[in-house]
Design a protein around this motif. Structure first.
Motif, PDB file in Angstrom:
ATOM      1  N   CYS B   6       8.771 -27.514  -5.734  1.00  0.00           N
ATOM      2  CA  CYS B   6       8.209 -26.471  -6.608  1.00  0.00           C
ATOM      3  C   CYS B   6       7.752 -25.272  -5.785  1.00  0.00           C
ATOM      4  O   CYS B   6       7.972 -24.112  -6.170  1.00  0.00           O
ATOM      5  N   ARG B   9      10.684 -23.231  -4.658  1.00  0.00           N
ATOM      6  CA  ARG B   9      11.214 -22.411  -5.751  1.00  0.00           C
ATOM      7  C   ARG B   9      10.302 -21.228  -6.027  1.00  0.00           C
ATOM      8  O   ARG B   9      10.758 -20.128  -6.326  1.00  0.00           O
ATOM      9  N   SER B  10       9.008 -21.462  -5.917  1.00  0.00           N
ATOM     10  CA  SER B  10       8.074 -20.371  -6.201  1.00  0.00           C
ATOM     11  C   SER B  10       8.229 -19.254  -5.182  1.00  0.00           C
ATOM     12  O   SER B  10       7.889 -18.107  -5.453  1.00  0.00           O
ATOM     13  N   GLU B  11       8.764 -19.572  -3.999  1.00  0.00           N
ATOM     14  CA  GLU B  11       8.986 -18.541  -2.981  1.00  0.00           C
ATOM     15  C   GLU B  11      10.413 -18.007  -3.029  1.00  0.00           C
ATOM     16  O   GLU B  11      10.826 -17.246  -2.160  1.00  0.00           O
ATOM     17  N   GLY B  12      11.167 -18.407  -4.024  1.00  0.00           N
ATOM     18  CA  GLY B  12      12.532 -17.909  -4.169  1.00  0.00           C
ATOM     19  C   GLY B  12      13.518 -18.617  -3.246  1.00  0.00           C
ATOM     20  O   GLY B  12      14.661 -18.185  -3.108  1.00  0.00           O
ATOM     21  N   ASP B  14      15.524 -21.096  -3.392  1.00  0.00           N
ATOM     22  CA  ASP B  14      16.137 -22.049  -4.312  1.00  0.00           C
ATOM     23  C   ASP B  14      17.116 -22.993  -3.621  1.00  0.00           C
ATOM     24  O   ASP B  14      17.210 -24.164  -3.975  1.00  0.00           O
ATOM     25  N   ALA B  15      17.836 -22.459  -2.633  1.00  0.00           N
ATOM     26  CA  ALA B  15      18.839 -23.291  -1.973  1.00  0.00           C
ATOM     27  C   ALA B  15      18.163 -24.460  -1.256  1.00  0.00           C
ATOM     28  O   ALA B  15      18.607 -25.614  -1.367  1.00  0.00           O
ATOM     29  N   GLY B  18      16.929 -26.929  -3.714  1.00  0.00           N
ATOM     30  CA  GLY B  18      18.036 -27.716  -4.238  1.00  0.00           C
ATOM     31  C   GLY B  18      18.440 -28.826  -3.280  1.00  0.00           C
ATOM     32  O   GLY B  18      18.741 -29.952  -3.696  1.00  0.00           O
ATOM     33  N   GLU B  54       4.146 -29.999 -11.077  1.00  0.00           N
ATOM     34  CA  GLU B  54       4.501 -28.643 -11.506  1.00  0.00           C
ATOM     35  C   GLU B  54       3.268 -27.863 -11.923  1.00  0.00           C
ATOM     36  O   GLU B  54       3.109 -26.692 -11.582  1.00  0.00           O
ATOM     37  N   VAL B  57       1.248 -26.827  -8.844  1.00  0.00           N
ATOM     38  CA  VAL B  57       1.878 -25.724  -8.110  1.00  0.00           C
ATOM     39  C   VAL B  57       1.720 -24.421  -8.889  1.00  0.00           C
ATOM     40  O   VAL B  57       1.398 -23.373  -8.318  1.00  0.00           O
ATOM     41  N   ALA B  58       1.937 -24.502 -10.200  1.00  0.00           N
ATOM     42  CA  ALA B  58       1.796 -23.291 -11.020  1.00  0.00           C
ATOM     43  C   ALA B  58       0.382 -22.734 -10.911  1.00  0.00           C
ATOM     44  O   ALA B  58       0.186 -21.519 -10.763  1.00  0.00           O
ATOM     45  N   VAL B  61      -0.035 -21.120  -7.461  1.00  0.00           N
ATOM     46  CA  VAL B  61       0.656 -19.829  -7.355  1.00  0.00           C
ATOM     47  C   VAL B  61      -0.113 -18.763  -8.130  1.00  0.00           C
ATOM     48  O   VAL B  61      -0.306 -17.643  -7.655  1.00  0.00           O
ATOM     49  N   ALA B  62      -0.563 -19.134  -9.327  1.00  0.00           N
ATOM     50  CA  ALA B  62      -1.319 -18.172 -10.138  1.00  0.00           C
ATOM     51  C   ALA B  62      -2.615 -17.782  -9.434  1.00  0.00           C
ATOM     52  O   ALA B  62      -3.018 -16.618  -9.438  1.00  0.00           O
ATOM     53  N   GLU B  65      -1.885 -15.379  -6.834  1.00  0.00           N
ATOM     54  CA  GLU B  65      -1.617 -14.080  -7.452  1.00  0.00           C
ATOM     55  C   GLU B  65      -2.893 -13.250  -7.569  1.00  0.00           C
ATOM     56  O   GLU B  65      -2.887 -12.046  -7.425  1.00  0.00           O
TER      57      GLU B  65
END
Lengths: 385, 121
Positions: B6, B9-12, B14-15, B18, B54, B57-58, B61-62, B65
């Protein structure tokens, strides 16, 4: 604490085995909703929504909707409201104003009634995606100096309706929308995104913005909480003073303004026929309308000159050739010529003020859809449902 | 492990996420299913663990922010660096673009987001 979004956070996986999401694609993977992009000008009086698939330039839906929600009153007889709906939107709500409680989701460009805003966004979603199954990503225009509370209110209202969102100042979106992409590389084409000054006059706010090839900072933008609604208020007050007990509603006053608004010297006689108490009457509204509209000019002009004077000396001559008025206020007769003359009289070098044109209601949404199509995956803010 | 996915992904990234999902997590999940008395029980347990991960992590991240702009505001230098400016535009306030390359809309959005993070808009 603003926890509605997580920027740079692509959608969390339903299953850890799902392939990593790549760039937005309109083609749904197995079990995954197709992405639909929305450009939304969320206006105080009228909103415009455009939608289209990623990776194409087609526009699937283009609608201008009055920003109003009508909650059907208790006790309305079956069949009066089509489908016995409990909530009506836009033109439908206005047509049934006798049978509904009208709620305007926005005031002065920002959300004032969150519940109505949420219902309105649900309607926008339904317009853009009648199937109700698409994964919606929306770029939404906000007033030039909308603060974080106003932005957070939009995000919260959109939670569970859009999956991702980007909030971008309206005048910048207007410049993007006004730009003719097919001509950008043609010699002689003056790209409005490179050096222009946009004046976007809406219902709640008048936004002015220097657009000079980079994203405008706070210093490049001015938002004035005086626009179409404030003009309506002045005309409404003047009408009640001159013609007491006239019974005209604010909606009628707005229609009168939209038909007759002008700036500059008084245009008397300006006779307007109305029906009061079932009888036709002719009202002289030259001064009422002229004074109200000229008071808008008195507020815009100082903001305009302050932005011109903030521009660098090597860009200002070109800038003065590219002052563009858009939004509903661009329909005020004479607004371009009066502003241009005023600038000229004050010694500004060959100013040229022009109107954005017939698509004035759509430029912000067009720019928003362009931005949605160009946004990188990590630029979207994910709305946490 | 799932929380790491997670975060990636939050840092972009994705690869990378995956890869971790397809390899390490897939093996761990298969082990968990094998060790469990029933597949349904294992799936329910894993789904709860993933949901909790999830959500955490959300939240993190928030929270970041909110925190980052506050820190950036305090640590920001008096004058931002000037890296690029279009012809005929003011020579100030630009950053982050490749010199000589015409800006595209995504570049503008990057600038907007940078301004948001720095609290200068």
């Amino acid at each position: 604490m603003p926890i509605a979004t997580a920027e740079k956070q692509p959608a969390l996986l339903d299953s850890p085995f799902t392939a990593a999401p790549g760039p937005a694609s309109s083609r749904p993977a197995a079990g995954k909703a197709a992405v639909l992009l929305i450009g939304l000008d969320l206006g105080t009086n009228k909103s415009c929504v455009l939608s289209g698939a990623p990776g194409s330039s087609d526009i699937a839906v283009s609608k201008v909707v009055p920003s109003v929600v009508g909650y059907v009153k208790d006790g309305i007889v079956d069949g009066i409201i089509t489908g016995n709906a409990r909530i009506l939107y836009g033109e439908d709500a206005l047509r049934q104003m006798l049978h509904v409680d009208l709620a305007a989701p926005l005031a002065e460009g920002v959300i004032a009634r969150p519940e109505a805003a949420r219902d309105f966004l649900l309607h926008i979603r339904a317009l853009a995606d009648p199937t109700g199954r698409a994964d919606i990503r929306a770029v939404v225009g906000v007033p030039a100096n909308a603060g974080e509370p106003a932005r957070e209110m939009i995000r919260r209202s959109a939670q569970g309706i859009f999956s991702r969102i980007l909030l971008i100042p309206e005048p910048f979106l207007a410049a993007l929308g006004f730009r003719d992409d097919s001509r950008v590389k043609q010699p002689g084409y003056v790209d409005p995104v490179v050096n222009s000054l946009f004046i976007d006059i809406g219902g709640g706010t008048s936004d002015l913005c220097l657009v000079q090839g980079y994203f405008p900072t706070r210093d490049d933008q001015v938002s004035i909480p005086f626009a179409g609604d404030a003009i309506d208020d002045i005309i409404f007050g003047e009408l009640n003073r001159t013609y007491p007990n006239n019974g005209l509603s604010r909606i009628t006053v707005r229609e009168i303004k939209e038909a007759h608004a002008y700036v500059g010297p008084s245009r008397k006689p300006l006779e307007v026929k109305v029906v009061i108490g079932g009888k036709s009457r002719t009202l002289e509204l030259g001064d009422a309308i002229g004074n109200a509209c000229n008071s808008l000019m008195d507020r815009i002009y100082p903001a305009l000159t302050s932005l011109i004077e903030a521009a660098s000396s090597d860009s200002v001559v070109t800038l003065l050739q590219n002052i563009i008025i858009t939004g509903g206020g661009s329909q005020i007769r004479g607004i371009d010529t009066v502003l241009q003359k005023r600038l000229s009289d004050d010694g500004y070098e060959s100013p040229k003020v022009r109107l954005a044109g017939q698509d004035f209601r759509r430029y912000v949404a067009i720019g928003a859809l362009k931005a949605a199509r160009a946004a990188r995956e990590n630029q979207w803010q994910v709305l946490l449902a | 492990m799932h929380r790491r996915i997670c975060f990636l992904r939050s840092e972009g990234r994705d690869a990378e996420a995956g890869q971790v999902a397809d390899r390490e997590l897939a093996i761990a999940v298969a082990d968990a299913r094998r060790d469990s008395e029933s597949g349904a029980e294992a799936d329910a347990l894993l789904a709860a663990l993933f949901a909790e991960g999830e959500a955490r992590v959300a939240d993190a991240v928030a929270f970041a922010e909110v925190l980052l702009p506050m820190l950036a505001q305090q640590l920001r230098p008096a004058s931002p660096p000037v890296a690029w400016a279009p012809e005929g535009a003011p020579q100030a306030r630009r950053s982050g673009r490749t010199p000589g390359r015409a800006p595209d809309i995504a570049d503008f959005i990057d600038e907007m987001l940078a301004q948001d993070r720095a609290g200068i808009r």
